[in-house]
Design an enzyme around this catalytic site. Structure first.
Site, PDB file in Angstrom:
ATOM      1  N   CYS A   2     -16.740 -52.305  48.941  1.00  0.00           N
ATOM      2  CA  CYS A   2     -15.684 -51.866  49.838  1.00  0.00           C
ATOM      3  C   CYS A   2     -16.256 -51.225  51.086  1.00  0.00           C
ATOM      4  CB  CYS A   2     -14.776 -50.877  49.123  1.00  0.00           C
ATOM      5  SG  CYS A   2     -14.084 -51.506  47.576  1.00  0.00           S
ATOM      6  N   ARG A  27     -18.948 -56.777  54.780  1.00  0.00           N
ATOM      7  CA  ARG A  27     -19.165 -56.413  53.378  1.00  0.00           C
ATOM      8  C   ARG A  27     -18.297 -57.253  52.447  1.00  0.00           C
ATOM      9  NH1 ARG A  27     -21.789 -51.358  53.089  1.00  0.00           N
ATOM     10  NH2 ARG A  27     -20.995 -50.929  51.003  1.00  0.00           N
ATOM     11  N   GLY A 103     -16.271 -48.604  44.269  1.00  0.00           N
ATOM     12  CA  GLY A 103     -16.917 -48.561  42.965  1.00  0.00           C
ATOM     13  C   GLY A 103     -15.943 -48.871  41.841  1.00  0.00           C
ATOM     14  N   GLU A 483     -33.607 -71.049  47.003  1.00  0.00           N
ATOM     15  CA  GLU A 483     -32.889 -70.408  48.100  1.00  0.00           C
ATOM     16  C   GLU A 483     -32.097 -71.428  48.918  1.00  0.00           C
ATOM     17  OE1 GLU A 483     -31.562 -67.640  51.042  1.00  0.00           O
ATOM     18  OE2 GLU A 483     -31.984 -67.615  48.904  1.00  0.00           O
ATOM     19  N   GLU A 490     -23.305 -71.071  48.668  1.00  0.00           N
ATOM     20  CA  GLU A 490     -22.599 -69.894  49.177  1.00  0.00           C
ATOM     21  C   GLU A 490     -21.602 -70.234  50.269  1.00  0.00           C
ATOM     22  OE1 GLU A 490     -25.331 -65.942  48.934  1.00  0.00           O
ATOM     23  OE2 GLU A 490     -26.070 -67.514  50.271  1.00  0.00           O
TER      24      GLU A 490
END
Length: 614
Positions: A2, A27, A103, A483, A490
């Site tokens: 967050c 984020r 969290g 990778e 992704e």
């Protein structure tokens, strides 16, 4: 995951909160909200599911009364789906207290039952509202927000950063942290809180790092930090090494495109100041020679992209320092009762320095007597503070979720660490040549970007409808194959797998069918004719079964030409330095293919930049 921002000061807080949240968008999140105490002392709140633009539009249609105290939040859903009700802030004490949370509160269920039995009604599905209700109850008992915080924090289990304010105490924001990031921004007549310095770097580059199990209170003129028992502690000051402009696109089509292009600079900045008289000397590790000569084993622990950098680091440290190296996924490390002790060095890698799995692995290692060293890109982060030593990368802010320049900087830091340890241990055989090769890398990365960008992007455009891509590599090419596959997964959402090329005939060759695209990372024949010949044999095997072969090979390697459909060239480099060159075309390919599919390369679905929960 967050984003959190808090502000107290003379300026209207709403714009500062929204700008801070915008800088934290990288984020990853699925809802956003703010709460403000207005000039009349009334607490107003607005929160919306979706991107920050949804919240902005809502505020444009019906503005909150503004004030000089506020908190803001972007949420990545854990308990309860991404809805308006589950978004933060959460209110308590009849709407007079607002709280935001990063969290997971692991014991929220019994706390919720306790509060429900007392008549508290919950409107969301979140664990965070439980913390708000608990804090509201304590505030009614104490009449003081800091005191109330001290009374509840030790009742919460798990990972949390909490920020709260109460309309009875305007001009005050209180925060607490355990296993989750929080930093303080120091202004003139104003102060800030954020889950990342990006939240306030537009306004100040002077910051304080808050330690584990600490509470901070900010007013416009004062910052106080205590432990959970109320004992004053001294926060660690630092200066943010980049300015707000570094986190802007600056005319690039995406943050990812900008960050791919910044890799020569990221590599150069990570090397800078760490080479003296043709030797690698890392100033941060001064005085630790006894540690490096006394260890018998190195464990590198990391997650995702950082774990692939760790695999490259394994080859480098073993070759130069002659000490065995294991690479462990951080989220598996502490759960299998590993054998470690005071002769073990545990190296952790985290771009953010807040990756929860990696942080817990570091704590576990320290509890069992191992020495710890972190490789990190973020000043003031938790993992470096929990480690015995830190080697900072200097990649600058990385905003795109899919890591590119941070990965290159991590490999660079590991190469530096390997050469530093080899010097201290007296085991580096041809260190001067290796150091010279290291220093040439920024120019060579720039050469790959200049010469192969258009070629690789065009190739990706032709393959926009591809449903699966395989990647093969040997030696240090193997982690780069992993990778390359991860980058493609992704941001393009198609199936991609990386394999050690020698594993091909042990199962994966069953995936090869006519037209199957396969990237093959070919090592230089100058370093090992045997390994090179083995990889060429692998190419022949898949080509014979109809695969479309895209080869990444060094300049002048003619042996691959008869078997390759496409050849991507990289400059000549030492064997251990090739990964920094070979990964660049794979990053460009993933980005270009995702762009051709019309996808957002900066914010791929379901992913967050900083994973601060286990």
């Amino acid at each position: 995951m967050c984003g959190i921002v808090g502000y107290v000061g003379p300026r209207p807080s709403q714009d500062i909160l929204l700008a801070g949240l915008a800088r934290l968008e990288y984020r990853g999140y699925d809802s956003a909200g703010i709460a403000v105490i207005d000039q009349d002392g009334h607490l107003g709140m607005r929160k919306k599911a979706g991107k920050l633009a949804v919240l902005r539009d809502s505020l444009a249609d019906a503005a909150l009364a503004d004030g000089m105290t506020g908190i803001g939040h972007t949420r990545w859903a854990t308990h309860g789906g991404p809805t308006d009700v589950n978004a933060h802030p959460h209110l308590a004490d009849e709407g007079r207290l607002a709280l935001i949370h990063n969290g997971i509160i692991e014991n929220f269920a019994p706390l919720r039952d306790e509060l429900t039995a007392e008549g508290v009604t919950f409107v969301s599905e979140t664990d965070s509202e439980v913390a708000a209700a608990l804090l509201g109850r304590e505030y009614r008992r104490t009449g003081d927000l800091q005191h109330a915080f001290r009374n509840i924090v030790n009742r919460l289990e798990g990972a949390f950063t909490l920020l709260a304010m109460h309309q009875d105490q305007p001009g005050l924001v209180v925060g607490a942290r355990r296993n989750s990031p929080l930093v303080i921004g120091l202004g003139e007549g104003e102060n800030f809180l954020g889950s990342d310095v990006a939240a306030f770097v537009e306004h100040t580059r002077n910051a304080l790092a808050i330690g584990q199990d600490q509470i901070v209170a900010i007013t416009p003129s004062e910052v106080t930090v205590t432990d959970f028992d109320g004992t004053p502690v001294e926060a660690q000051p630092f200066e943010v090494s980049w300015d707000a402009a570094a986190a802007e696109k600056g005319g690039w089509s995406s943050f990812m495109a900008k960050e791919v292009a910044e890799q020569p600079e990221a590599v150069a900045n990570t090397i800078r100041g760490r080479v003296q008289d043709g030797q690698v000397v890392i100033p941060e590790l001064d005085g630790l020679d006894e540690l490096f000569t006394g260890i018998n084993r190195v464990i590198i622990t990391a997650c995702g992209t950082a774990s692939y950098a760790a695999l490259v680091g394994k080859y480098a440290i073993e070759q130069w320092a002659r000490v065995p190296v294991d690479v462990e996924l951080a989220h598996e490390f502490r759960y299998r009762d590993p054998v470690i002790g005071d002769d073990t060095l545990v190296v952790s890698i985290s771009q953010s320095g807040e990756t929860m799995d990696t942080l817990m692995a570091v704590k576990y290692a320290r509890e069992r007597g191992a020495r710890t060293l972190s490789i990190c890109n973020t000043q003031g982060a938790t993992i470096p503070r929990e480690s015995d030593a830190v080697v900072y990368t200097h990649a600058g802010p990385e905003v795109a979720v899919a890591s590119t320049k941070a990965f290159s900087a991590q490999i660079t830091a590991l190469l530096l660490l390997g050469l530093h340890m080899g010097r201290v241990r007296g085991t580096a055989v041809d260190a001067a040549a290796d150091v010279a090769e290291l220093q040439s890398l920024p120019e060579k990365v720039a050469q790959v970007l200049a010469e192969e960008n258009e070629h690789v992007s065009q190739l990706a455009g032709w393959m926009a409808d591809t449903r699966s891509v395989l990647f093969l590599g040997r030696h240090v090419g193997y982690p780069i194959a992993l990778e390359g596959a991860l980058k493609l997964k992704e941001i393009s959402y198609i199936h991609a797998e990386g394999f050690a090329a020698g594993e091909l005939k042990h199962g994966p060759i069953a995936l090869i069918e006519p037209g199957q695209p396969v990237f093959v990372l070919v090592p230089s024949p100058r370093h090992s004719a045997l390994v090179h010949s083995k990889v060429v044999s692998n190419i022949q095997e898949i080509r014979a079964r109809g695969a479309r072969v895209i080869v990444v090979a060094e300049e002048g390697d003619a042996a691959v030409l008869p078997y390759a459909d496409e050849v991507i060239r990289i400059p000549l480099a030492g064997a251990l330095f090739e990964p920094l060159l070979a990964v660049v075309p794979l990053q460009i390919f993933a980005m270009a293919l995702a762009t051709a599919k019309g996808l957002d390369v900066d914010q791929p679905r379901n992913l967050a930049k900083s994973v601060t929960v286990e």
